[in-house]
Design an enzyme around this catalytic site. Structure first.
Site, short mmCIF file in Angstrom:
data_model
loop_
_atom_site.label_atom_id
_atom_site.label_comp_id
_atom_site.label_asym_id
_atom_site.label_seq_id
_atom_site.Cartn_x
_atom_site.Cartn_y
_atom_site.Cartn_z
N LYS A 18 2.97 -1.61 -1.69
CA LYS A 18 4.40 -1.55 -1.98
C LYS A 18 4.97 -0.17 -1.69
O LYS A 18 6.17 0.01 -1.58
CB LYS A 18 4.65 -1.89 -3.46
CG LYS A 18 4.18 -3.28 -3.83
CD LYS A 18 4.31 -3.50 -5.36
CE LYS A 18 3.76 -4.86 -5.72
NZ LYS A 18 3.14 -4.82 -7.06
N GLU A 68 3.50 4.02 6.38
CA GLU A 68 2.74 4.17 5.14
C GLU A 68 3.32 5.33 4.33
O GLU A 68 3.89 6.28 4.88
CB GLU A 68 1.26 4.41 5.52
CG GLU A 68 0.29 4.66 4.40
CD GLU A 68 0.13 3.56 3.36
OE1 GLU A 68 1.15 3.08 2.84
OE2 GLU A 68 -1.02 3.23 3.03
N ASP A 85 -4.43 9.85 2.16
CA ASP A 85 -5.21 10.63 1.21
C ASP A 85 -6.65 10.71 1.75
O ASP A 85 -6.95 11.55 2.58
CB ASP A 85 -5.10 9.89 -0.13
CG ASP A 85 -5.64 10.64 -1.32
OD1 ASP A 85 -5.61 11.86 -1.31
OD2 ASP A 85 -6.08 9.99 -2.28
P1 IMP Z 1 -6.26 6.52 1.16
O1 IMP Z 1 -6.93 5.23 1.56
O2 IMP Z 1 -7.14 7.30 0.22
O3 IMP Z 1 -5.78 7.34 2.32
O4 IMP Z 1 -5.09 6.13 0.21
C1 IMP Z 1 -3.81 5.86 0.59
C2 IMP Z 1 -3.13 5.11 -0.54
O5 IMP Z 1 -3.46 5.70 -1.81
C3 IMP Z 1 -1.63 5.19 -0.45
O6 IMP Z 1 -1.11 4.07 0.19
C4 IMP Z 1 -1.19 5.25 -1.90
O7 IMP Z 1 -0.94 3.96 -2.38
C5 IMP Z 1 -2.35 5.79 -2.66
N1 IMP Z 1 -2.18 7.20 -3.06
C6 IMP Z 1 -2.91 8.26 -2.65
N2 IMP Z 1 -2.48 9.40 -3.21
C7 IMP Z 1 -1.43 9.06 -3.99
C8 IMP Z 1 -0.53 9.84 -4.82
O8 IMP Z 1 -0.60 11.07 -4.96
N3 IMP Z 1 0.42 9.12 -5.47
C9 IMP Z 1 0.56 7.77 -5.35
N4 IMP Z 1 -0.25 7.02 -4.57
C10 IMP Z 1 -1.24 7.66 -3.90
MG MG Z 2 0.05 2.52 -1.18
#
Ligand code: IMP
Ligand code: MG
Length: 181
Positions: free
Chosen positions: A42, A98, A102
């Site tokens: 979302k 997106e 992270d």
């Molecule tokens: P990744 O797979 O670790 O790159 O995560 C990406 C997803 O993690 C994003 O779509 C967010 O939903 C969530 N996310 C990562 N860091 C944060 C943050 O600081 N606040 C809110 N959501 C986050």
């Molecule tokens: Mg997300």
């Protein structure tokens, strides 16, 4: 400022100026084409809506929902499609929109999944990047801002489903999520 927010990282005018800049770049790069924006639900719904309204080229939007962290603030590495696209993207120019990258696990998985559907092209447009947390290499094609390794909320980003409606991006007070973890 919301009582659970420790500080504002990016205020509303700063975000809006960047969204207009990204939309201008996309409009230029996709001149003569009709790209499909894939909004990752979302978190990216507000960013996608604002971005779309500044595009000067024709465009379509579709939505995908993938598994999130639940109430936790760290990625599990397990990515699951909860809602898939409505239409085929075969032969289409696709831009994945997106909210934040992270660990990079979500976008890496998505790119692989979407490439298997044979789009004409595939790029990513990401509002926020936490490069210090990367577990797999991934560089977004279009990026809004780099942010430090702090948990941020607002402008679509949530903690436990809350704070998405804040017009700015702020750092959540650690005691808010420490209470639940
Ligand atoms: P990744 O797979 O670790 O790159 O995560 C990406 C997803 O993690 C994003 O779509 C967010 O939903 C969530 N996310 C990562 N860091 C944060 C943050 O600081 N606040 C809110 N959501 C986050
Ligand atoms: Mg997300």
């Amino acid at each position: 400022m919301h009582q659970d927010v420790a500080k504002v990282l990016l205020d509303e005018p700063t975000i809006q100026a960047k969204v207009r800049e990204l939309a201008a770049r996309l409009s230029e790069d996709y001149q003569g084409k009709c790209p499909v924006l894939i909004c990752i639900l979302k978190g990216a719904f507000i960013f996608t809506a604002d971005l779309m309204r500044h595009l000067t080229i024709p465009t379509r939007v579709d939505f995908m929902a993938i598994s999130s962290y639940g109430n936790r603030t760290r990625s599990s590495g397990v990515v699951q499609i909860l809602k898939d696209l409505d239409r085929s993207i075969e032969g289409e120019h696709v831009v994945v929109v997106e909210d934040i990258i992270d660990s990079g696990l979500t976008l890496t998985y998505l790119q692989e999944n979407l490439w298997s559907r044979r789009p004409a092209s595939l790029r990513s447009c990401v509002l926020l990047d936490k490069p210090s947390r990367r577990e797999v290499p991934f560089t977004p094609d279009y990026l809004g801002f780099q942010v430090p390794d702090e948990f941020v909320v607002g402008y679509g980003l949530d903690y436990a489903g809350l704070y998405r409606q804040l017009p700015y991006i702020g750092v959540l007070k650690p005691e808010v999520y420490q209470k639940h973890s």
